[in-house]
Design an enzyme around this catalytic site. Structure first.
Site, short mmCIF file in Angstrom:
data_model
loop_
_atom_site.label_atom_id
_atom_site.label_comp_id
_atom_site.label_asym_id
_atom_site.label_seq_id
_atom_site.Cartn_x
_atom_site.Cartn_y
_atom_site.Cartn_z
N THR A 28 0.97 -1.26 0.00
CA THR A 28 0.00 0.39 0.07
C THR A 28 0.91 1.29 -0.10
O THR A 28 1.84 1.61 0.77
CB THR A 28 -0.83 -0.12 1.36
OG1 THR A 28 -1.85 -1.08 0.95
CG2 THR A 28 -1.74 1.25 1.43
N HIS A 178 -7.62 -10.48 -1.73
CA HIS A 178 -7.01 -10.26 -0.53
C HIS A 178 -7.73 -10.86 0.74
O HIS A 178 -8.95 -10.36 0.93
CB HIS A 178 -6.93 -8.84 -0.42
CG HIS A 178 -5.98 -8.15 0.76
ND1 HIS A 178 -5.67 -9.17 1.81
CD2 HIS A 178 -5.49 -7.01 0.97
CE1 HIS A 178 -4.98 -8.33 2.47
NE2 HIS A 178 -4.87 -6.98 2.23
N ASN A 181 -5.04 -10.35 6.67
CA ASN A 181 -4.64 -8.97 7.29
C ASN A 181 -5.93 -8.45 8.01
O ASN A 181 -5.84 -6.97 8.06
CB ASN A 181 -4.13 -8.02 6.51
CG ASN A 181 -2.47 -8.60 6.03
OD1 ASN A 181 -1.89 -9.39 6.90
ND2 ASN A 181 -1.88 -7.92 5.09
N TYR A 183 -8.84 -7.96 6.99
CA TYR A 183 -9.88 -7.23 6.04
C TYR A 183 -11.26 -7.87 5.76
O TYR A 183 -11.26 -9.11 6.49
CB TYR A 183 -9.09 -6.77 4.85
CG TYR A 183 -8.05 -5.80 5.11
CD1 TYR A 183 -8.45 -4.64 5.53
CD2 TYR A 183 -6.89 -6.08 4.84
CE1 TYR A 183 -7.32 -3.57 5.73
CE2 TYR A 183 -5.77 -5.11 5.16
CZ TYR A 183 -5.90 -3.76 5.65
OH TYR A 183 -5.18 -3.06 5.96
N ASN A 238 -4.61 -5.64 12.34
CA ASN A 238 -5.97 -4.91 12.05
C ASN A 238 -6.86 -5.59 13.32
O ASN A 238 -8.29 -5.58 12.93
CB ASN A 238 -6.63 -4.76 10.75
CG ASN A 238 -5.79 -4.00 9.95
OD1 ASN A 238 -5.64 -2.72 10.16
ND2 ASN A 238 -5.28 -4.45 8.76
#
Ligand code: 8OZ
Length: 367
Positions: A28, A178, A181, A183, A238
């Site tokens: 990112t 994805h 992590n 998400y 996260n």
């Protein structure tokens, strides 16, 4: 003197052949052009400079506005974004490289200021994450999410399918879903964030359902040979957690194998942190999956060489070293020193810390 290594041997990945086993991990960088979240002309140079990697995986790119969680991350849902990415893929292909785009929905790791009409971010359950995001030029707590209605789930799957079709139009060699992590897809999979009592919560089968349905829809759109996925079984990133990740990820990988995905990209340990944060049997995932195993997290030449020699992985993804070394493959080949990365320019800004890291050749010419 260089050590024998498989790192620079080619690998067939579905219909394409990668020149080597060195993968640029998704990173990112928050440099897309607002308000449209379009990849910038600088991104064309940035990815083009790194085209000697066996495979480039783009920075995470949201599949919808709802899927965005940070300022200035690119999307893959509008005509303008597709056109911006096409310039990136053209440049990489001109230079003989291969490139997949990472398809992203952040779920609860977002902020109302990024959402349609300032609404709440969506999640499996209305449980807020402890953590920050970067919006409006500053760090802010992530906003409290609302639980997705059962009737909204087909729309989430559709946004990934459409993004895969868009990726195809933009000239990508394939896509990486994805699933890592903390998400959205990881939030559904793990019981720390998913307290649903419908078909998408409770049992391992139910929690894995969304990730596998997304994978199935993407495969139906662009083919299994062009579809990979990233997972992170034990990462605490996260604010995500699961009470029993081994059977969960054994089940997920069995499902991905049945769909014949071309690779699984596994973050071993804590994302960007210790590899040994929690016990987990990665060999079990390798054994269950017939496609390629891409290993990530804290690899250097030595560890990569060892793991490839032991046939514990087929591909090795490097993250931060690729930020500061556009010619990482050449440097690893020569055993040359690596440029240091500058954390201050990871997220946001312009060319500085993005397209201005020198290659060995440029550094030598400047002396
Ligand atoms: C760093 C900053 C923002 C997002 C991830 C997409 O961890 C990310 C990310 C990393 O997968």
């Amino acid at each position: 003197m260089s050590m024998p290594t498989k790192l620079f041997e080619p690998l067939k990945l579905g219909p394409i052949t990668l020149a080597n086993r060195v993968v640029m991990a998704p990173l990112t960088r928050n440099r897309a052009i607002a308000p449209g979240m379009v990849p910038s002309p600088l991104a064309v140079d940035y990815y083009g400079q790194r085209a000697s990697a066996g495979l480039l995986i783009t920075e995470a790119s949201q599949v919808s506005q709802q899927g965005q969680g940070y300022q200035d991350t690119p999307g893959i849902y509008s005509k303008e974004q597709i056109a911006g990415w096409k310039k990136v893929t053209d440049r990489v292909h001109e230079r003989g490289g291969r490139i997949f785009i990472q398809l992203w929905h952040v779920g609860r790791i977002s902020h109302t200021s990024l959402q349609v009409n300032g609404g709440a971010p969506v999640a499996p359950s209305a449980i807020g994450a402890k953590g920050k995001t970067f919006v409006n030029g500053t760090f802010a707590d992530v906003s409290k999410p609302r639980a997705l209605e059962l009737s909204e789930i087909p729309g989430i799957i559709e946004s990934f399918r459409k993004a895969a079709a868009n990726a195809n139009e933009a000239g990508f060699d394939g896509v990486e879903i994805h699933g890592a992590n903390g998400y959205l897809l990881d939030q559904f999979a793990k019981d720390g964030a998913n307290k649903r009592i419908d078909a998408y919560g409770g049992s391992i089968e139910n929690r894995a359902r969304l990730m596998l349905e997304v994978a199935k829809a993407v495969v139906a759109e662009i083919g299994s040979a062009r579809t990979g996925i990233r997972i992170s079984p034990v990462t605490p990133a996260n604010d995500i957690s699961d009470s029993n990740p081994q059977p969960l990820f054994d089940h997920i990988v069995d499902g991905l194998d049945a769909l014949k995905l071309v690779y699984i990209h596994v973050i071993e340990g804590a994302t960007g942190g210790p590899r040994d944060i929690a016990p987990f049997d990665y060999a079990s995932l390798r054994k269950r999956f017939s496609g390629a195993y891409m290993a990530n997290n804290g690899y250097d030449f030595e560890l990569a060489t060892k793991v490839l020699a032991a046939n514990e992985a087929d591909l090795i993804a490097f993250g931060k070293p690729f930020i500061s070394n556009p010619d990482l493959v050449e440097r690893l080949k020569m055993g040359a020193p690596l440029n240091e990365w500058d954390k201050a320019t990871f997220y946001g800004g312009g060319a500085k810390g993005y397209t201005d890291y020198p290659t060995l050749e440029a550094a030598e010419a400047a002396q």
